[in-house]
Design an enzyme around this catalytic site. Structure first.
Site, short mmCIF file in Angstrom:
data_model
loop_
_atom_site.label_atom_id
_atom_site.label_comp_id
_atom_site.label_asym_id
_atom_site.label_seq_id
_atom_site.Cartn_x
_atom_site.Cartn_y
_atom_site.Cartn_z
N GLY A 144 0.99 -1.74 -0.07
CA GLY A 144 -0.30 -0.20 -0.37
C GLY A 144 0.67 1.07 -0.37
O GLY A 144 2.27 0.94 0.19
N GLN A 145 0.37 2.36 0.26
CA GLN A 145 0.37 3.56 -0.26
C GLN A 145 1.94 4.14 1.18
O GLN A 145 2.90 3.67 1.21
CB GLN A 145 0.05 5.21 -0.32
CG GLN A 145 -1.30 4.81 -1.71
CD GLN A 145 -1.30 6.68 -0.82
OE1 GLN A 145 -1.21 7.12 -1.25
NE2 GLN A 145 -2.59 6.42 0.04
N LEU A 146 1.82 3.75 2.50
CA LEU A 146 2.30 3.83 3.41
C LEU A 146 3.11 2.99 3.97
O LEU A 146 5.06 3.08 4.03
CB LEU A 146 1.56 4.08 4.86
CG LEU A 146 2.64 3.89 5.95
CD1 LEU A 146 3.22 5.62 6.10
CD2 LEU A 146 1.43 4.11 6.83
N THR B 29 -7.17 7.00 11.33
CA THR B 29 -7.82 8.25 10.29
C THR B 29 -8.51 8.82 10.90
O THR B 29 -9.27 9.56 12.07
CB THR B 29 -8.59 7.30 9.14
OG1 THR B 29 -9.39 8.11 8.37
CG2 THR B 29 -9.78 7.05 10.14
N TYR C 113 -16.54 3.12 6.54
CA TYR C 113 -14.65 3.05 7.44
C TYR C 113 -14.24 3.59 8.13
O TYR C 113 -13.86 2.90 8.49
CB TYR C 113 -14.28 3.69 5.99
CG TYR C 113 -12.23 4.17 5.83
CD1 TYR C 113 -11.84 3.08 5.55
CD2 TYR C 113 -12.04 5.02 6.24
CE1 TYR C 113 -10.96 3.92 6.06
CE2 TYR C 113 -11.01 5.87 6.58
CZ TYR C 113 -10.08 4.61 6.48
OH TYR C 113 -8.55 4.74 6.69
N TRP D 90 -5.85 12.49 4.25
CA TRP D 90 -5.01 12.83 3.58
C TRP D 90 -4.08 11.91 2.79
O TRP D 90 -3.27 13.23 2.18
CB TRP D 90 -5.53 13.86 2.44
CG TRP D 90 -6.69 14.98 3.48
CD1 TRP D 90 -7.78 13.92 4.03
CD2 TRP D 90 -7.17 15.71 2.93
NE1 TRP D 90 -8.74 15.12 4.31
CE2 TRP D 90 -8.20 16.06 3.04
CE3 TRP D 90 -6.19 17.14 2.17
CZ2 TRP D 90 -9.76 17.39 3.19
CZ3 TRP D 90 -7.35 17.91 2.12
CH2 TRP D 90 -8.37 18.18 2.51
#
Ligand SMILES: NC(=O)c1ccc[n+]([C@@H]2O[C@H](COP(=O)([O-])OP(=O)(O)OC[C@H]3O[C@@H](n4cnc5c(N)ncnc54)[C@H](OP(=O)(O)O)[C@@H]3O)[C@@H](O)[C@H]2O)c1
Length: 291
Positions: A15-17, A105, A129, A154
């Site tokens: 994933g991104q992180l 989040t 979510y 974000w």
């Protein structure tokens, strides 16, 4: 093998992180990066075997169900990954004395305020979510283990799909883009969060700072401002126009204001966080240089 090294499992590593975690220079400790194909976090026995076999000391849980709109149609799947798997992970951590770093989040908040959210502020998620992520937080908090929960907002990265890449592409294809200006928050370059996590692990400054923390880049903007800055830094000719959220209805209402207050993290860890426009510049440079 250096016995002073500790073993760290990073889940959701594609994933991104997770990808940014992998890209950080980390020579001081031993990291294991896994994604869903290698280690499904909803599979209790695989997770147990993995931590036992590799003598894991710390888990950084970057795995999550992150599709905010789709979660409305797949609540059980979102709950299985964001809540039940996290609860089970915390149990495994309890059994094996593992320190858990759980990522959460800004969407745990409803956005009805106009000053930055502190860790002590009441949560009220607007959709599945956010609710499942909040349930995951509570499960960790109630488990009795040593943990850090880091809420971020974000998130974007040179890796994966995100707003920066979408706006960058659209701005080279279209003459004009309309972007909402009535949702305000703070973009976060996942590379900055990854650097922070590796910094606190490598320097062993996480164990005595347990609890809930907020991390985003510095500053505040709307999605319109964010898009405007992406287009400007990408040097495309596209015009960006502001519009209201009502013009682009989504399955889940997003919080109108979800700026996170990072005072606690900056003070407890004595850490300086980059300004969002500077971090965006770094990311766009990396995207243009193809990493
Ligand atoms: N993206 C944002 O804007 C944002 C904002 C605030 C907070 N966050 C939080 O930040 C964290 C990282 O987000 P991100 O943007 O890096 O997410 P991401 O890019 O969507 O990556 C999530 C990763 O989790 C993996 N995953 C999903 N289900 C899994 C399972 N059952 N077992 C193992 N891995 C699984 C996914 O793999 P597959 O693709 O193979 O399923 C994916 O690689 C999450 O906790 C998220 O809730 C994100």
């Amino acid at each position: 093998m250096d016995d002073s090294m500790i073993n760290i499992l990073v889940t959701g590593a594609k994933g991104q992180l997770g990808s940014e975690m992998r890209a950080v220079d980390h020579k001081l400790q031993r990291y294991y990066f896994t994604d869903s194909a290698e280690l499904d976090i909803t599979d209790y026995s695989s997770l147990t075997s993995f931590v036992e076999k590799n003598k894991i000391d710390v888990i950084v849980n970057c795995a999550a169900y992150t599709n905010v709109d789709k979660a409305q149609d797949e609540p059980e799947q979102a709950d299985a990954i964001n809540h039940k798997a996290v609860k089970a992970m915390a149990q495994i951590c309890a059994q094996h004395s593992i320190f858990l770093i759980q990522i959460s989040t800004d969407y745990v908040f409803d956005g009805t305020v106009n000053t930055p959210y502190k860790e002590t502020d009441e949560t009220r998620p607007l959709g599945i979510y956010g609710q499942t992520k909040r349930d995951g937080e509570v499960a960790v908090e109630q488990s009795g283990i040593d943990y850090l929960i880091i809420r971020t907002s974000w998130l974007y990265s040179r890796f994966g799909h995100n707003f920066v890449k979408t706006i960058g592409r659209l701005s080279s294809e279209k003459e004009q883009l309309k972007v909402v200006f009535d949702q305000v928050g703070t973009p976060t370059n996942a590379a900055d969060l990854a650097r922070f996590i590796v910094y606190i692990i490598d320097n062993d400054i996480y164990r005595d700072k347990k609890g809930l923390y907020h991390f985003s880049n510095e500053g505040v903007c709307s999605w319109y401002d964010f898009a405007w800055e992406i287009v400007s830094q990408s040097q495309t000719q596209c015009k960006v126009e502001p519009c209201h959220s009502g013009e682009y209805p989504t399955k889940v209402t997003r919080p109108h204001y979800s700026v996170l207050d990072k005072t606690k993290l900056k003070s407890d860890f004595n850490y300086r966080i980059p300004y969002w426009k500077d971090s965006l510049h770094d990311c766009i440079k990396k995207i243009n240089n193809k990493h």
